[in-house]
Design a protein around this motif. Structure first.
Motif, PDB file in Angstrom:
ATOM      1  N   ILE A   1       0.850  -1.211   0.000  1.00 41.18           N
ATOM      2  CA  ILE A   1       0.000   0.000   0.000  1.00 41.18           C
ATOM      3  C   ILE A   1       0.882   1.258   0.000  1.00 41.18           C
ATOM      4  O   ILE A   1       0.646   2.203  -0.755  1.00 41.18           O
ATOM      5  N   THR A   2       1.906   1.251   0.848  1.00 43.46           N
ATOM      6  CA  THR A   2       2.747   2.439   0.992  1.00 43.46           C
ATOM      7  C   THR A   2       3.530   2.719  -0.298  1.00 43.46           C
ATOM      8  O   THR A   2       3.642   3.869  -0.730  1.00 43.46           O
ATOM      9  N   LYS A   3       4.022   1.651  -0.920  1.00 48.83           N
ATOM     10  CA  LYS A   3       4.748   1.854  -2.178  1.00 48.83           C
ATOM     11  C   LYS A   3       3.817   2.442  -3.243  1.00 48.83           C
ATOM     12  O   LYS A   3       4.205   3.306  -4.028  1.00 48.83           O
ATOM     13  N   GLN A   4       2.579   1.968  -3.223  1.00 47.70           N
ATOM     14  CA  GLN A   4       1.620   2.501  -4.186  1.00 47.70           C
ATOM     15  C   GLN A   4       1.283   3.965  -3.875  1.00 47.70           C
ATOM     16  O   GLN A   4       1.198   4.809  -4.769  1.00 47.70           O
ATOM     17  N   THR A   5       1.120   4.244  -2.571  1.00 53.50           N
ATOM     18  CA  THR A   5       0.835   5.622  -2.151  1.00 53.50           C
ATOM     19  C   THR A   5       1.939   6.546  -2.651  1.00 53.50           C
ATOM     20  O   THR A   5       1.674   7.610  -3.219  1.00 53.50           O
ATOM     21  N   ILE A   6       3.185   6.129  -2.445  1.00 57.45           N
ATOM     22  CA  ILE A   6       4.321   6.969  -2.859  1.00 57.45           C
ATOM     23  C   ILE A   6       4.283   7.201  -4.370  1.00 57.45           C
ATOM     24  O   ILE A   6       4.378   8.331  -4.843  1.00 57.45           O
TER      25      ILE A   6
END
Lengths: 258, 323
Positions: free
Chosen positions: B310-315
């Motif tokens: 999720i965080t990689k996608q958010t970034i």
């Protein structure tokens, strides 16, 4: 605080002699010492020693050979400024113009062309102002012309003009009031600078007067100063003043040299 | 009507810090990771440069923390019992940009494992994965003072990011950082003044703060997150305004902190109405990470594969900017 080191000035005997002899050592020695002490600009002043641009260029080149710190070209002569600025490796500080149009316009033109910063003195051809109102009027003219030229305020320095305490005692207070009002000239405000040593001219307690006035000036909005950057007590008082004005984040070791 | 230009202009750039060394640089990493270099506040791509987007470090712990819920252990898989296999999985399957090894083993309140054990773990990890490594001591400063020098030597030349350097142990950390050529994490207890102090002290001890990443001690969402957020933000603003002691990249140890709080670890029978734990935990971790990205974190450590994703996608979504 933006520190402008005052020492490379032919008003000092060692520098005068060095320029006359074309001896780089004293200039480079002061350039290194002031750099190490944390100067953000090194003021270079040829004074009355010579009217030749090549002498000013020689001085700038000697300084730049030993430091990366940008130069403050201290001259009000356009002919010298036009040539000297070409020798600067980094965008310099032009020190200084008044608000007289015939002087202000070419200064702004040069600053714009080179991305340089500029000190504007709050005075006109009639000389140093005695009142707050006249200072603000002059500063306002400089700021307006600067903005009209599309130059950013962070590269403009306005100087409310320091007068000697010993001879014009009422002026210190007026300087402080003018500095306070300069902050209202624009948003973000311009830098407000002062040539500090004038306050203690011919007085006995020079260092104490410099230090005390500087702290009061900080409280009135001054954020740039031409000074003896090797005066440790003065620099420490300035660092403390910056903390008290919440311009810097406090740390126990804030005086530690770095 | 003319629209007023509200863009801020900052005068300073945040330092860039590169972690890891390739063979050509004296290490054995396949690639390095560079963080920092911003000339504007987080995500404001229209206002300045953000040359290096935030990165995700896969959290690996040498000894599985006793409080960690089964849902998290299950999501990581049986590899959780082997730091090397866990690290490999975090890089290959979870998509971590680098690995953050938390050395819990040496903790005197836990297993109290000796320093050479930790050094062996680090060596094994460096052989198992070829991404850069962050090494985080157990937090007992006395023990860290014994363990981190050995660990540092074991990883000599690999340009790891090692911490924490605090007011009490900064001299040791500065010495090992210089001797073995590593970067350091300066850590302050949710206190901006101490954060600055540590950077001054490290510099005073002869360590270049251009090689330091700051940590404000991370708080999970709901546990003082807002305090830490404001410190991240104030540090970044001061750095952009020209304070060279504050112009440093920042790390948020999100995984380590999240998997301690009840919202992320308590079962639904303890927290009725809070949805299933296997969904709630990673969301709590990813949401905390999202907050820190906005605050100005350059490195986020995360444990759960889902929150890493999720965080990689958010970034990547947020860094697209306005194109």
């Amino acid at each position: 605080m933006i520190y402008i080191g005052e020492r490379i000035n032919t008003g000092f005997k060692d520098i005068k002699q060095a320029v006359l002899d074309k001896n780089p050592a004293p200039l480079q020695d002061w350039a290194k010492k002031q750099t190490e002490a944390g100067a953000n600009y090194l003021d270079v002043n040829l004074g009355a020693v010579s009217g030749k641009p090549e002498d000013m260029i020689w001085m700038i080149e000697q300084v730049q050979a030993v430091t990366e710190v940008p130069i403050s070209i201290d001259t009000n002569k356009l002919a010298i400024l036009k040539e000297a600025i070409k020798a600067c490796k980094k965008p310099p500080l032009l020190n200084s113009t008044t608000c007289s149009k015939e002087k202000l316009d070419p200064f702004i033109e040069i600053a714009s062309a080179y991305g340089a910063s500029m000190i504007g003195l709050a005075m006109d051809e009639s000389g140093s102002p005695k009142e707050v109102e006249k200072r603000v009027e002059c500063a306002g003219m400089i700021a307006a012309a600067w903005m009209e030229a599309g130059q950013p305020m962070e590269r403009l320095f306005l100087d409310p003009i320091v007068m000697p305490l010993k001879f014009m005692q009422e002026q210190a207070k007026l300087f402080l009031e003018a500095a306070r009002q300069f902050q209202q000239l624009s948003d973000p405000p311009p830098n407000i600078s002062c040539g500090l040593s004038n306050i203690a001219s011919k007085a006995t307690e020079k260092k104490l007067i410099n230090r005390t006035f500087m702290v009061m000036a900080i409280a009135s909005g001054v954020n740039a100063v031409i000074l003896d950057v090797l005066d440790v007590d003065l620099v420490n008082a300035i660092k403390t003043g910056d903390l008290l004005m919440n311009r810097e984040i406090y740390a126990d070791a804030y005086l530690q040299k770095s | 009507m003319q629209i007023v230009d509200v863009k801020e202009k900052w005068i300073n750039r945040i330092n860039t810090v590169t972690i890891g060394a390739t063979r050509a640089e004296g290490g054995t990493r396949a690639r390095t990771v560079t963080v920092g270099g911003e000339t504007t506040l987080p995500l404001l791509t229209f206002e300045g440069e953000i040359p290096n987007p935030p990165v995700v470090a896969g959290l690996v712990v040498d000894v599985v923390p006793p409080d960690w819920p089964d849902a998290l252990k299950k999501a990581i898989g049986p590899e959780i019992n082997s730091p090397t296999e866990w690290a490999q999985k975090a890089v290959k399957q979870f998509g971590a940009d680098l690995i953050c090894l938390k050395l819990l083993g040496p903790d005197p309140l836990g297993k109290n494992l000796p320093a050479d054990h930790a050094a062996k773990t680090v060596k094994a990890l460096l052989e198992a994965v070829d991404v850069p490594l962050i090494i985080w001591g157990c937090g007992d400063l006395e023990k860290d003072n014994v363990v981190l020098p050995e660990v540092s030597q074991a990883a000599r030349g690999e340009n790891c990011l090692i911490g924490p350097a605090t007011e009490k142990n900064y001299r040791t950390l500065a010495a090992i950082g210089k001797a073995d050529k590593h970067k350091l994490i300066g850590e302050a207890p949710v206190d901006i003044n101490i954060a600055k102090q540590i950077n001054i002290l490290l510099q005073d001890a002869g360590f270049d703060i251009k090689d330091v990443v700051m940590c404000q001690v991370t708080a999970a969402l709901g546990y003082g997150f807002d305090y830490v957020y404001t410190i991240f933000e104030r540090v970044r603003i001061a750095g952009l305004k020209g304070d060279k002691h504050m112009a440093l990249p920042q790390i948020a140890n999100v995984g380590w902190e999240t998997w301690k709080v009840k919202e992320a670890i308590a079962d639904e029978d303890v927290l009725p109405g809070w949805d299933r734990l296997d969904k709630r935990g990673p969301r709590w971790e990813a949401t905390t990470a999202g907050g820190y990205i906005q605050a100005g974190a350059d490195i986020l450590t995360l444990a759960h594969p889902e929150s890493i994703a999720i965080t990689k996608q958010t970034i990547s979504e947020l860094m697209k900017g306005d194109q």
